[in-house]
Design an enzyme around this catalytic site. Structure first.
Site, PDB file in Angstrom:
ATOM      1  N   HIS A  56       1.110  41.148   4.898  1.00 44.80           N
ATOM      2  CA  HIS A  56       1.698  40.577   6.110  1.00 44.80           C
ATOM      3  C   HIS A  56       3.146  40.168   5.871  1.00 44.80           C
ATOM      4  CE1 HIS A  56       1.338  36.160   5.171  1.00 44.80           C
ATOM      5  NE2 HIS A  56       0.241  36.511   4.528  1.00 44.80           N
ATOM      6  N   ASP A  83       3.988  34.515  -0.286  1.00 42.40           N
ATOM      7  CA  ASP A  83       2.860  34.769   0.619  1.00 42.40           C
ATOM      8  C   ASP A  83       3.438  35.135   1.986  1.00 42.40           C
ATOM      9  OD1 ASP A  83       0.595  34.656   2.219  1.00 42.40           O
ATOM     10  OD2 ASP A  83       0.426  32.479   2.134  1.00 42.40           O
ATOM     11  N   GLU A  87      -0.334  37.048  10.799  1.00 44.78           N
ATOM     12  CA  GLU A  87      -1.402  36.658   9.879  1.00 44.78           C
ATOM     13  C   GLU A  87      -1.445  35.150   9.681  1.00 44.78           C
ATOM     14  OE1 GLU A  87      -3.499  35.648   6.156  1.00 44.78           O
ATOM     15  OE2 GLU A  87      -1.431  35.202   6.718  1.00 44.78           O
ATOM     16  N   GLU A  88      -0.275  34.525   9.577  1.00 48.91           N
ATOM     17  CA  GLU A  88      -0.223  33.094   9.284  1.00 48.91           C
ATOM     18  C   GLU A  88      -0.798  32.234  10.412  1.00 48.91           C
ATOM     19  OE1 GLU A  88       0.119  31.756   6.587  1.00 48.91           O
ATOM     20  OE2 GLU A  88       1.467  32.877   5.279  1.00 48.91           O
ATOM     21  N   ASP A 142      -2.716  40.284  -0.535  1.00 45.54           N
ATOM     22  CA  ASP A 142      -2.169  38.985  -0.162  1.00 45.54           C
ATOM     23  C   ASP A 142      -2.051  38.169  -1.448  1.00 45.54           C
ATOM     24  OD1 ASP A 142      -1.309  36.785   1.336  1.00 45.54           O
ATOM     25  OD2 ASP A 142      -2.737  37.158   2.946  1.00 45.54           O
ATOM     26  N   HIS A 180       2.304  27.934   0.086  1.00 45.48           N
ATOM     27  CA  HIS A 180       2.781  27.279   1.309  1.00 45.48           C
ATOM     28  C   HIS A 180       3.785  26.158   1.014  1.00 45.48           C
ATOM     29  CE1 HIS A 180      -0.237  28.815   4.522  1.00 45.48           C
ATOM     30  NE2 HIS A 180       0.066  29.756   3.643  1.00 45.48           N
TER      31      HIS A 180
END
Length: 346
Positions: free
Chosen positions: A70, A187, A221-222, A241, A321
């Site tokens: 993604h 990510d 995706e997030e 991922d 994150h």
């Protein structure tokens, strides 16, 4: 066996990582990746949602396989313009908000104008606020200080800034001499770059894909619905991922993680076993792991009704994150495992 070209990885990665693409504002990043893929001679298609699809023919048409990474990232948006000229914020996805205090950012208006600023807590000065060190650092206690002479909401709106504008967070992309990639949004931009390397290698070496293959550069995706609109005729789907690192997990920045189960439940047992066997046979550094607070594009596809086997792999990423980090050893192992699955021996 495919080789990991560090120079090419860094060239692609620097461009991809520094092209802002929070969920809902990904067109520039998709256009960039589309240009790279088409330069390699592949045909592409952009979905209505914004996902980029690359369809590659394969030698054995008995099944169709897919992979994805993604391109969308975490981010922020303007919730409201405050009376004093600062901007209240709302999250896009799930960033660790305390890590955003002090970050440089860029506000994009609907007319395409960009303004620099800094994300700060509501008590940003230790000489002024008694709770400067203790105030919560959640979205409700952060704001953007614009690098413009603004003293009111009217001043801000005169710049064209309004509710719903995107706030891009500086990724601080860095590759170290010791082999670490440290940046926000590893990510999952690192995986997107790995798929570019795979496509480049196969194009230059005339390497054939074993089965017809759909490669997706996914958006949204997030926020949970990235791969919810894929083609129906997919038999197997291995998404690439990030792997999780920390606590009692086995994941490592120096290895490819093969996920057995995440928050949505177990991945396909037979397909996961096949990936583990490939890693073992070719002596790749790998771990098998449980990701306790995690969902992937395979889950989004399954929830949308796609009837396929599904699996998840990725390089181990530290501090997900937040200010993320991984290593070229983990990236290389992930690239090689994907190559073996898509182009190598069964």
């Amino acid at each position: 066996m495919i080789e990991f070209d560090r120079r090419q990885f860094e060239e692609y990665a620097r461009a991809v990582f520094t092209t802002d693409s929070p969920s809902g504002c990904t067109a520039d990043a998709i256009a960039l990746i589309k240009s790279y893929v088409e330069q390699l001679g592949y045909t592409t298609h952009v979905h209505n949602k914004g996902t980029l699809e690359v369809d590659v023919p394969g030698l054995d048409e008995s099944k169709t396989v897919a992979t994805s990474a993604h391109v969308d990232t975490l981010g922020m948006m303007v919730r409201s313009v405050k009376s004093g000229g600062t901007l209240a914020l709302t999250k896009v996805g799930g960033p660790i908000c305390p890590t955003l205090d002090g970050e440089y950012c860029t506000v994009l208006t609907r007319e395409g104008r960009r303004y620099s600023g800094t994300i700060l807590s509501l008590a940003p000065a230790v000489h002024v606020y008694p709770d400067a060190a203790t105030m919560p650092r959640d979205a409700d206690h952060l704001e953007v200080r614009l690098d413009e002479e603004v003293k009111s909401a009217e001043d801000v709106k005169a710049l064209g800034i309004d509710n719903g504008d995107f706030v891009f967070i500086d990724p601080k992309f860095t590759m170290t001499g010791s082999g670490f990639l440290k940046s926000r949004f590893i990510d999952d931009k690192a995986s997107a770059v790995l798929l570019l390397l795979l496509l480049r290698w196969c194009s230059e070496k005339k390497a054939a894909f074993r089965h017809p293959t759909r490669i997706y550069f996914v958006v949204y995706e997030e926020v949970g619905h990235g791969a919810s609109a894929l083609a129906r005729n997919i038999d197997e789907f291995v998404t690439v991922d990030m792997g999780c690192v920390g606590l009692d997990l086995a994941g490592s920045e120096y290895a490819v993680s093969i996920c057995a189960k995440d928050s949505g439940g177990p991945y396909d047992y037979e397909l996961t076993n096949r990936l583990i066997a490939l890693a073992k046979k070719h002596e790749l550094p790998y771990t098998v792991d449980i990701f306790p607070f995690y969902g992937s594009d395979v889950g989004a596809a399954w929830h949308a009704g796609l009837d396929c086997k599904g699996a998840l792999i990725g390089s181990g990423v530290c501090a997900s994150h937040g200010m993320e980090r991984t290593h070229v050893k983990g990236l290389e192992a992930t690239l090689k495992l994907m190559y073996l699955y898509l182009c190598g021996e069964e």
